[in-house]
Design a protein around this motif. Sequence first.
Motif, PDB file in Angstrom:
ATOM      1  N   GLU A 157      37.184  49.307 110.373  1.00 56.78           N
ATOM      2  CA  GLU A 157      36.415  48.297 111.127  1.00 56.78           C
ATOM      3  C   GLU A 157      35.228  48.949 111.839  1.00 56.78           C
ATOM      4  O   GLU A 157      34.134  48.378 111.902  1.00 56.78           O
ATOM      5  CB  GLU A 157      37.326  47.588 112.140  1.00 56.78           C
ATOM      6  N   GLN A 158      35.432  50.158 112.374  1.00 59.76           N
ATOM      7  CA  GLN A 158      34.342  50.850 113.064  1.00 59.76           C
ATOM      8  C   GLN A 158      33.207  51.195 112.093  1.00 59.76           C
ATOM      9  O   GLN A 158      32.027  51.070 112.429  1.00 59.76           O
ATOM     10  CB  GLN A 158      34.875  52.120 113.735  1.00 59.76           C
ATOM     11  N   PHE A 159      33.564  51.611 110.876  1.00 60.57           N
ATOM     12  CA  PHE A 159      32.521  51.937 109.899  1.00 60.57           C
ATOM     13  C   PHE A 159      31.759  50.693 109.465  1.00 60.57           C
ATOM     14  O   PHE A 159      30.543  50.747 109.229  1.00 60.57           O
ATOM     15  CB  PHE A 159      33.119  52.649 108.681  1.00 60.57           C
ATOM     16  N   GLN A 160      32.460  49.550 109.378  1.00 55.28           N
ATOM     17  CA  GLN A 160      31.772  48.295 109.041  1.00 55.28           C
ATOM     18  C   GLN A 160      30.708  47.959 110.089  1.00 55.28           C
ATOM     19  O   GLN A 160      29.656  47.390 109.774  1.00 55.28           O
ATOM     20  CB  GLN A 160      32.775  47.135 108.949  1.00 55.28           C
ATOM     21  N   VAL A 161      30.970  48.306 111.351  1.00 51.85           N
ATOM     22  CA  VAL A 161      29.994  48.087 112.431  1.00 51.85           C
ATOM     23  C   VAL A 161      28.742  48.927 112.181  1.00 51.85           C
ATOM     24  O   VAL A 161      27.609  48.442 112.287  1.00 51.85           O
ATOM     25  CB  VAL A 161      30.621  48.421 113.812  1.00 51.85           C
ATOM     26  N   SER A 162      28.927  50.190 111.812  1.00 53.87           N
ATOM     27  CA  SER A 162      27.780  51.054 111.497  1.00 53.87           C
ATOM     28  C   SER A 162      26.972  50.487 110.341  1.00 53.87           C
ATOM     29  O   SER A 162      25.732  50.430 110.389  1.00 53.87           O
ATOM     30  CB  SER A 162      28.259  52.475 111.151  1.00 53.87           C
ATOM     31  N   MET A 163      27.658  50.039 109.281  1.00 57.63           N
ATOM     32  CA  MET A 163      26.969  49.497 108.103  1.00 57.63           C
ATOM     33  C   MET A 163      26.124  48.272 108.471  1.00 57.63           C
ATOM     34  O   MET A 163      24.996  48.114 107.980  1.00 57.63           O
ATOM     35  CB  MET A 163      28.005  49.116 107.046  1.00 57.63           C
ATOM     36  N   GLN A 164      26.648  47.442 109.350  1.00 60.96           N
ATOM     37  CA  GLN A 164      25.900  46.239 109.760  1.00 60.96           C
ATOM     38  C   GLN A 164      24.642  46.612 110.541  1.00 60.96           C
ATOM     39  O   GLN A 164      23.574  46.033 110.330  1.00 60.96           O
ATOM     40  CB  GLN A 164      26.793  45.335 110.615  1.00 60.96           C
ATOM     41  N   PHE A 165      24.778  47.586 111.433  1.00 59.87           N
ATOM     42  CA  PHE A 165      23.626  47.989 112.240  1.00 59.87           C
ATOM     43  C   PHE A 165      22.554  48.632 111.364  1.00 59.87           C
ATOM     44  O   PHE A 165      21.363  48.328 111.498  1.00 59.87           O
ATOM     45  CB  PHE A 165      24.070  48.941 113.345  1.00 59.87           C
ATOM     46  N   TRP A 166      22.962  49.496 110.439  1.00 58.16           N
ATOM     47  CA  TRP A 166      21.988  50.126 109.538  1.00 58.16           C
ATOM     48  C   TRP A 166      21.283  49.053 108.693  1.00 58.16           C
ATOM     49  O   TRP A 166      20.070  49.149 108.455  1.00 58.16           O
ATOM     50  CB  TRP A 166      22.681  51.143 108.630  1.00 58.16           C
ATOM     51  N   SER A 167      22.043  48.033 108.264  1.00 63.23           N
ATOM     52  CA  SER A 167      21.446  46.944 107.477  1.00 63.23           C
ATOM     53  C   SER A 167      20.415  46.184 108.303  1.00 63.23           C
ATOM     54  O   SER A 167      19.336  45.836 107.802  1.00 63.23           O
ATOM     55  CB  SER A 167      22.541  45.980 107.006  1.00 63.23           C
ATOM     56  N   TYR A 168      20.733  45.923 109.568  1.00 60.44           N
ATOM     57  CA  TYR A 168      19.790  45.257 110.474  1.00 60.44           C
ATOM     58  C   TYR A 168      18.492  46.069 110.572  1.00 60.44           C
ATOM     59  O   TYR A 168      17.381  45.509 110.510  1.00 60.44           O
ATOM     60  CB  TYR A 168      20.428  45.087 111.854  1.00 60.44           C
ATOM     61  N   LEU A 169      18.624  47.376 110.723  1.00 57.23           N
ATOM     62  CA  LEU A 169      17.434  48.232 110.856  1.00 57.23           C
ATOM     63  C   LEU A 169      16.572  48.185 109.594  1.00 57.23           C
ATOM     64  O   LEU A 169      15.340  48.118 109.672  1.00 57.23           O
ATOM     65  CB  LEU A 169      17.860  49.683 111.141  1.00 57.23           C
ATOM     66  N   VAL A 170      17.223  48.197 108.423  1.00 58.51           N
ATOM     67  CA  VAL A 170      16.482  48.148 107.151  1.00 58.51           C
ATOM     68  C   VAL A 170      15.833  46.773 106.975  1.00 58.51           C
ATOM     69  O   VAL A 170      14.641  46.671 106.633  1.00 58.51           O
ATOM     70  CB  VAL A 170      17.427  48.468 105.966  1.00 58.51           C
ATOM     71  N   ASN A 171      16.589  45.713 107.236  1.00 57.80           N
ATOM     72  CA  ASN A 171      16.058  44.352 107.053  1.00 57.80           C
ATOM     73  C   ASN A 171      14.879  44.053 107.966  1.00 57.80           C
ATOM     74  O   ASN A 171      14.037  43.206 107.649  1.00 57.80           O
ATOM     75  CB  ASN A 171      17.163  43.320 107.297  1.00 57.80           C
ATOM     76  N   ASN A 172      14.815  44.723 109.114  1.00 62.71           N
ATOM     77  CA  ASN A 172      13.719  44.513 110.061  1.00 62.71           C
ATOM     78  C   ASN A 172      12.646  45.601 109.981  1.00 62.71           C
ATOM     79  O   ASN A 172      11.811  45.736 110.882  1.00 62.71           O
ATOM     80  CB  ASN A 172      14.281  44.408 111.485  1.00 62.71           C
ATOM     81  N   ASN A 173      12.699  46.381 108.881  1.00 62.20           N
ATOM     82  CA  ASN A 173      11.699  47.435 108.630  1.00 62.20           C
ATOM     83  C   ASN A 173      11.608  48.465 109.754  1.00 62.20           C
ATOM     84  O   ASN A 173      10.556  49.057 109.986  1.00 62.20           O
ATOM     85  CB  ASN A 173      10.306  46.823 108.377  1.00 62.20           C
ATOM     86  N   LEU A 174      12.708  48.674 110.454  1.00 65.95           N
ATOM     87  CA  LEU A 174      12.718  49.696 111.504  1.00 65.95           C
ATOM     88  C   LEU A 174      13.001  51.072 110.901  1.00 65.95           C
ATOM     89  O   LEU A 174      12.547  52.086 111.424  1.00 65.95           O
ATOM     90  CB  LEU A 174      13.753  49.345 112.581  1.00 65.95           C
ATOM     91  N   ILE A 175      13.765  51.082 109.819  1.00 65.69           N
ATOM     92  CA  ILE A 175      13.864  52.282 108.980  1.00 65.69           C
ATOM     93  C   ILE A 175      13.698  51.826 107.536  1.00 65.69           C
ATOM     94  O   ILE A 175      13.966  50.669 107.207  1.00 65.69           O
ATOM     95  CB  ILE A 175      15.196  53.053 109.165  1.00 65.69           C
ATOM     96  N   LYS A 176      13.262  52.751 106.683  1.00 63.21           N
ATOM     97  CA  LYS A 176      12.995  52.411 105.279  1.00 63.21           C
ATOM     98  C   LYS A 176      13.781  53.353 104.362  1.00 63.21           C
ATOM     99  O   LYS A 176      14.325  54.351 104.812  1.00 63.21           O
ATOM    100  CB  LYS A 176      11.496  52.508 104.991  1.00 63.21           C
TER     101      LYS A 176
END
Length: 501
Positions: A86-105
């Motif tokens: 469950e903790q790793f799923q939280v990391s995956m969601q946050f990284w996805s948010y960053l990519v979807n908002n062009n904060l990281i590429k």
Amino acid sequence: MSSRETKTDVILIGAGIMSATLGTLLKELVPEIKITVYENLPSAGEESSNEWNNAGTGHAALCELNYTNEKPDGSIDISKAIKINEQFQVSMQFWSYLVNNNLIKNPEDFITTLPHMSMVQGEDNVTFLKKRFKALSKNPLFKGMDFSDDPEKLLEWLPLIMQERSSDKPIAATKADAGTDVNFGALTRMLFDHLKTKNVDIKYKHSVDNIKRTSDGAWDLKVKNHESGSVEQHSANFVFIGAGGGSLHLLQKSGIPEGKQIGGFPVSGYFMVCNNPDVVAQHHAKVYGKAKVGAPPMSVPHLDTRYIDNEKSLLFGPFAGFSPKFLKSGSMFDLLNSIKPNNVLTMMAAGAKEMSLTKYLIQQVMLSKEQRMEELREFIPNAKTDDWDLVVAGQRVQVIKDTEAGGKGTLQFGTEVVSAADGSIAALLGASPGASSAVHVMLEVITRCFPEQLEEWEPKIKEMIPSYGVSLMENPKLLEEIHTTTAQALGLTKKELVSGL
């Protein structure tokens, strides 16, 4: 030697994955917040977060056998595996948010889909693995996992491991195609590049030598600038100590009561790295074995495909080592300097209780290359000595503290947050699962240290992490949605990631 004083809202000590994650979260929650980062080394992600200094496994408990213990009645306790997944799923969601908002590429530069496998030998271990598989595969978090003890199927899954293997010992494996390889060094550098664009002041070659509470409740830091040689005074209302092995010393200097009766035990690691591209090409998985009887949890052997600088590599280990340093770049006096009047009894109790660990470390340190190759040959029977080189991995400092369950001087093997009662300072101690749970752990820091703002921040947190406050295990539909959206955002293979859902 000159001295100057500055005041900011937040100071982050250490430019690793934890500070990078906390800084990024805070900047999303409060864009105008002023953050300063101090890092002793010349660049970000050079110690525990570096790609050569950690396992690179996206720890989701898909393959790590030490997260599922066999209980006295023979059943398998999967509660820790559920928590870590469950903790790793939280990391995956946050990284996805960053990519979807062009904060990281370019997420492919730090994460890729890679099967996670557990492999065991011997009748008792095969029985354990089968029971573990049955317990996990009933849970939505682990759907899609396969089990086999058929040598032909295992040869298909693990050609390098099964070639030229004698059939005198039963062997079995589980396979989870949902696994990932994560380059936490690359991710750390991406996050700090992003933070620079958000006016975060990142000071490399600056070491924090002391931390003191001021009369107005803020924290005053004595910081040495290694380029100019000057000593500077910097203060902030909130300080996060994310300095890896260096966190314990700084926590002790802060003087907060929560940091007392805590010690640290340093363990260094070594990996064998394959230098033969033909051998590297034959293996495509992270394969975790079972720790030998009497060996500590951090010694679980694994044969790992890794992607470093976008090149495929193959590592085997870890082999433990001992150094009194708390960081690779630390001092030989780190362990000695960490012993204080308030933790000396805790440390002595741990020393008396952990004789088996001491013996294990001595044995590991004394291993020759050929003896290490013999351990590797339990995974790759035909491994050739010339194909493998030894590399030094990172330093880890295991937390020692008094606990109700373990008594005085208990050695801890997890990741731990220590914070002041008023939430003005927090430190991260410990090791695995570490980087994989960075987002979950930094949300814990935010919850503890910014409780008054939490209600206001919650909508934004839920935007970044849709499962925030929700058990994914109990919400399979949301789990499937998150698997689909994270796979899409991070460029992972949807078919592999949600196999069986």
